[in-house]
Scaffold this motif. Sequence first.
Motif, PDB file in Angstrom:
ATOM      1  N   LEU A 164     -13.739  -2.132 -11.561  1.00 20.41           N
ATOM      2  CA  LEU A 164     -13.376  -3.147 -12.554  1.00 20.41           C
ATOM      3  C   LEU A 164     -13.611  -4.526 -11.955  1.00 20.41           C
ATOM      4  CD1 LEU A 164     -10.104  -1.590 -13.969  1.00 20.41           C
ATOM      5  CD2 LEU A 164     -12.316  -1.753 -15.105  1.00 20.41           C
ATOM      6  N   VAL A 165     -14.226  -5.406 -12.745  1.00 14.53           N
ATOM      7  CA  VAL A 165     -14.575  -6.757 -12.290  1.00 14.53           C
ATOM      8  C   VAL A 165     -14.326  -7.767 -13.417  1.00 14.53           C
ATOM      9  CG1 VAL A 165     -16.318  -5.936 -10.648  1.00 14.53           C
ATOM     10  CG2 VAL A 165     -17.000  -6.479 -12.991  1.00 14.53           C
ATOM     11  N   ASP A 166     -14.334  -9.021 -13.060  1.00 14.44           N
ATOM     12  CA  ASP A 166     -14.283 -10.143 -14.023  1.00 14.44           C
ATOM     13  C   ASP A 166     -13.141 -10.075 -15.019  1.00 14.44           C
ATOM     14  OD1 ASP A 166     -16.527 -11.251 -12.811  1.00 14.44           O
ATOM     15  OD2 ASP A 166     -17.875 -10.112 -14.093  1.00 14.44           O
ATOM     16  N   PRO A 167     -11.907 -10.005 -14.644  1.00 16.64           N
ATOM     17  CA  PRO A 167     -11.367 -10.063 -13.299  1.00 16.64           C
ATOM     18  C   PRO A 167     -11.156  -8.666 -12.711  1.00 16.64           C
ATOM     19  CG  PRO A 167      -9.573 -10.276 -14.839  1.00 16.64           C
ATOM     20  CD  PRO A 167     -10.843 -10.161 -15.654  1.00 16.64           C
ATOM     21  N   THR A 168     -11.047  -8.645 -11.402  1.00 21.13           N
ATOM     22  CA  THR A 168     -10.721  -7.407 -10.694  1.00 21.13           C
ATOM     23  C   THR A 168      -9.203  -7.274 -10.658  1.00 21.13           C
ATOM     24  OG1 THR A 168     -12.689  -7.559  -9.318  1.00 21.13           O
ATOM     25  CG2 THR A 168     -10.887  -6.199  -8.490  1.00 21.13           C
ATOM     26  N   PRO A 169      -8.653  -6.221 -11.264  1.00 19.22           N
ATOM     27  CA  PRO A 169      -7.206  -6.020 -11.183  1.00 19.22           C
ATOM     28  C   PRO A 169      -6.813  -5.630  -9.754  1.00 19.22           C
ATOM     29  CG  PRO A 169      -8.141  -4.773 -12.997  1.00 19.22           C
ATOM     30  CD  PRO A 169      -9.283  -5.260 -12.160  1.00 19.22           C
ATOM     31  N   LEU A 170      -5.811  -6.293  -9.248  1.00 21.92           N
ATOM     32  CA  LEU A 170      -5.279  -6.007  -7.917  1.00 21.92           C
ATOM     33  C   LEU A 170      -3.851  -5.496  -8.051  1.00 21.92           C
ATOM     34  CD1 LEU A 170      -6.492  -9.172  -5.974  1.00 21.92           C
ATOM     35  CD2 LEU A 170      -7.629  -6.952  -6.175  1.00 21.92           C
ATOM     36  N   TYR A 171      -3.519  -4.545  -7.213  1.00 21.98           N
ATOM     37  CA  TYR A 171      -2.175  -3.980  -7.204  1.00 21.98           C
ATOM     38  C   TYR A 171      -1.422  -4.596  -6.034  1.00 21.98           C
ATOM     39  CZ  TYR A 171       1.409  -0.437  -7.903  1.00 21.98           C
ATOM     40  OH  TYR A 171       2.585   0.206  -8.185  1.00 21.98           O
ATOM     41  N   ALA A 172      -0.312  -5.230  -6.325  1.00 19.39           N
ATOM     42  CA  ALA A 172       0.462  -5.914  -5.279  1.00 19.39           C
ATOM     43  C   ALA A 172       1.363  -4.923  -4.545  1.00 19.39           C
ATOM     44  CB  ALA A 172       1.311  -7.019  -5.897  1.00 19.39           C
ATOM     45  N   TRP A 173       1.294  -4.967  -3.230  1.00 15.28           N
ATOM     46  CA  TRP A 173       2.163  -4.173  -2.368  1.00 15.28           C
ATOM     47  C   TRP A 173       2.987  -5.125  -1.527  1.00 15.28           C
ATOM     48  CZ3 TRP A 173       2.548   1.033  -2.665  1.00 15.28           C
ATOM     49  CH2 TRP A 173       1.524   1.721  -3.320  1.00 15.28           C
ATOM     50  N   SER A 174       4.121  -4.675  -1.097  1.00 16.24           N
ATOM     51  CA  SER A 174       4.978  -5.480  -0.225  1.00 16.24           C
ATOM     52  C   SER A 174       5.508  -4.620   0.905  1.00 16.24           C
ATOM     53  CB  SER A 174       6.176  -6.036  -1.003  1.00 16.24           C
ATOM     54  OG  SER A 174       5.752  -6.858  -2.046  1.00 16.24           O
ATOM     55  N   LEU A 175       5.731  -5.254   2.026  1.00 13.55           N
ATOM     56  CA  LEU A 175       6.370  -4.620   3.164  1.00 13.55           C
ATOM     57  C   LEU A 175       7.648  -5.407   3.423  1.00 13.55           C
ATOM     58  CD1 LEU A 175       6.263  -2.573   5.509  1.00 13.55           C
ATOM     59  CD2 LEU A 175       4.988  -4.277   6.806  1.00 13.55           C
ATOM     60  N   LEU A 176       8.782  -4.748   3.270  1.00 12.30           N
ATOM     61  CA  LEU A 176      10.073  -5.420   3.391  1.00 12.30           C
ATOM     62  C   LEU A 176      10.906  -4.770   4.486  1.00 12.30           C
ATOM     63  CD1 LEU A 176      10.972  -5.439  -0.412  1.00 12.30           C
ATOM     64  CD2 LEU A 176       9.954  -7.309   0.880  1.00 12.30           C
ATOM     65  N   TRP A 177      11.717  -5.579   5.155  1.00  9.30           N
ATOM     66  CA  TRP A 177      12.684  -5.062   6.099  1.00  9.30           C
ATOM     67  C   TRP A 177      13.857  -6.023   6.170  1.00  9.30           C
ATOM     68  CZ3 TRP A 177       7.946  -6.946   7.367  1.00  9.30           C
ATOM     69  CH2 TRP A 177       7.889  -8.092   8.148  1.00  9.30           C
ATOM     70  N   ARG A 178      14.980  -5.517   6.628  1.00  6.94           N
ATOM     71  CA  ARG A 178      16.174  -6.343   6.741  1.00  6.94           C
ATOM     72  C   ARG A 178      16.005  -7.356   7.854  1.00  6.94           C
ATOM     73  NH1 ARG A 178      19.758  -1.391   7.375  1.00  6.94           N
ATOM     74  NH2 ARG A 178      19.223  -1.977   9.467  1.00  6.94           N
ATOM     75  N   THR A 179      16.542  -8.551   7.643  1.00  4.28           N
ATOM     76  CA  THR A 179      16.551  -9.534   8.723  1.00  4.28           C
ATOM     77  C   THR A 179      17.474  -9.023   9.815  1.00  4.28           C
ATOM     78  OG1 THR A 179      18.348 -10.765   7.685  1.00  4.28           O
ATOM     79  CG2 THR A 179      16.085 -11.482   7.189  1.00  4.28           C
ATOM     80  N   GLY A 180      17.152  -9.388  11.029  1.00  8.53           N
ATOM     81  CA  GLY A 180      17.964  -8.956  12.154  1.00  8.53           C
ATOM     82  C   GLY A 180      17.692  -7.539  12.601  1.00  8.53           C
ATOM     83  N   ASN A 181      16.737  -6.867  11.984  1.00  5.88           N
ATOM     84  CA  ASN A 181      16.415  -5.496  12.365  1.00  5.88           C
ATOM     85  C   ASN A 181      15.621  -5.538  13.665  1.00  5.88           C
ATOM     86  OD1 ASN A 181      15.407  -2.890  12.690  1.00  5.88           O
ATOM     87  ND2 ASN A 181      15.069  -2.605  10.503  1.00  5.88           N
ATOM     88  N   GLY A 182      16.181  -5.027  14.719  1.00  5.91           N
ATOM     89  CA  GLY A 182      15.507  -5.044  16.006  1.00  5.91           C
ATOM     90  C   GLY A 182      14.841  -3.728  16.361  1.00  5.91           C
ATOM     91  N   HIS A 183      14.472  -2.944  15.351  1.00  3.73           N
ATOM     92  CA  HIS A 183      13.848  -1.649  15.642  1.00  3.73           C
ATOM     93  C   HIS A 183      12.611  -1.856  16.505  1.00  3.73           C
ATOM     94  CE1 HIS A 183      11.688   2.110  15.108  1.00  3.73           C
ATOM     95  NE2 HIS A 183      12.851   2.637  14.749  1.00  3.73           N
ATOM     96  N   PRO A 184      12.443  -1.085  17.565  1.00  4.41           N
ATOM     97  CA  PRO A 184      11.311  -1.298  18.477  1.00  4.41           C
ATOM     98  C   PRO A 184       9.937  -1.060  17.849  1.00  4.41           C
ATOM     99  CG  PRO A 184      12.554   0.671  19.091  1.00  4.41           C
ATOM    100  CD  PRO A 184      13.321  -0.009  17.993  1.00  4.41           C
ATOM    101  N   GLY A 185       9.850  -0.308  16.770  1.00  5.95           N
ATOM    102  CA  GLY A 185       8.557  -0.043  16.151  1.00  5.95           C
ATOM    103  C   GLY A 185       8.157  -1.054  15.085  1.00  5.95           C
ATOM    104  N   LEU A 186       9.049  -1.981  14.743  1.00  6.85           N
ATOM    105  CA  LEU A 186       8.779  -2.912  13.653  1.00  6.85           C
ATOM    106  C   LEU A 186       7.594  -3.830  13.943  1.00  6.85           C
ATOM    107  CD1 LEU A 186       9.599  -3.824  10.854  1.00  6.85           C
ATOM    108  CD2 LEU A 186      11.244  -5.385  11.913  1.00  6.85           C
TER     109      LEU A 186
END
Length: 155
Positions: A93-115
């Motif tokens: 699909l073009v003119d316009p190209t539909p884009l799907y919005a994704w988000s990556l969320l995490w809690r503030t103060g999260n000190g997980h070592p893999g974050l």
Amino acid sequence: MDAVLSEDHPLAAEPALRPDQLRGSTLWAPGPLNRLDFLDRFADRFGIQNTATSVNLGLAHFLAEVAEEPRRFSLVPADVPLPEVPGLSSVPLVDPTPLYAWSLLWRTGNGHPGLTSLTAACAGEAGRRRWLEYDPARDWLPEPPTSDPGRPRSL
């Protein structure tokens, strides 16, 4: 996003489609549109009046249902590998190209070592796949949700 449609659909052989070219077709959804926010907004924005829904029994089953009816179409992310489904065509699909919005969320103060590693990997993949190259002159993203209590939205 790509449009997936039956090989018998009148637009299936096109190298690319504008979303408004799908107006006379039926948007096939794997559940009620009021629970599938992106598809619902796509239909509203591009004047897709014919919609129908199915029961979600998996991607291969859903795509087989799209392929069996020459006027149906649906949308899938362009970079998702599709299962082999006889009679199915995928068109950008073009003119316009539909884009799907994704988000990556995490809690503030999260000190997980893999974050840190996780966010770096996501940013790297986004850069390689050009996920962050939104241009309102050529792309379409749905407007942010409204607070209309009469219209449930799932994001």
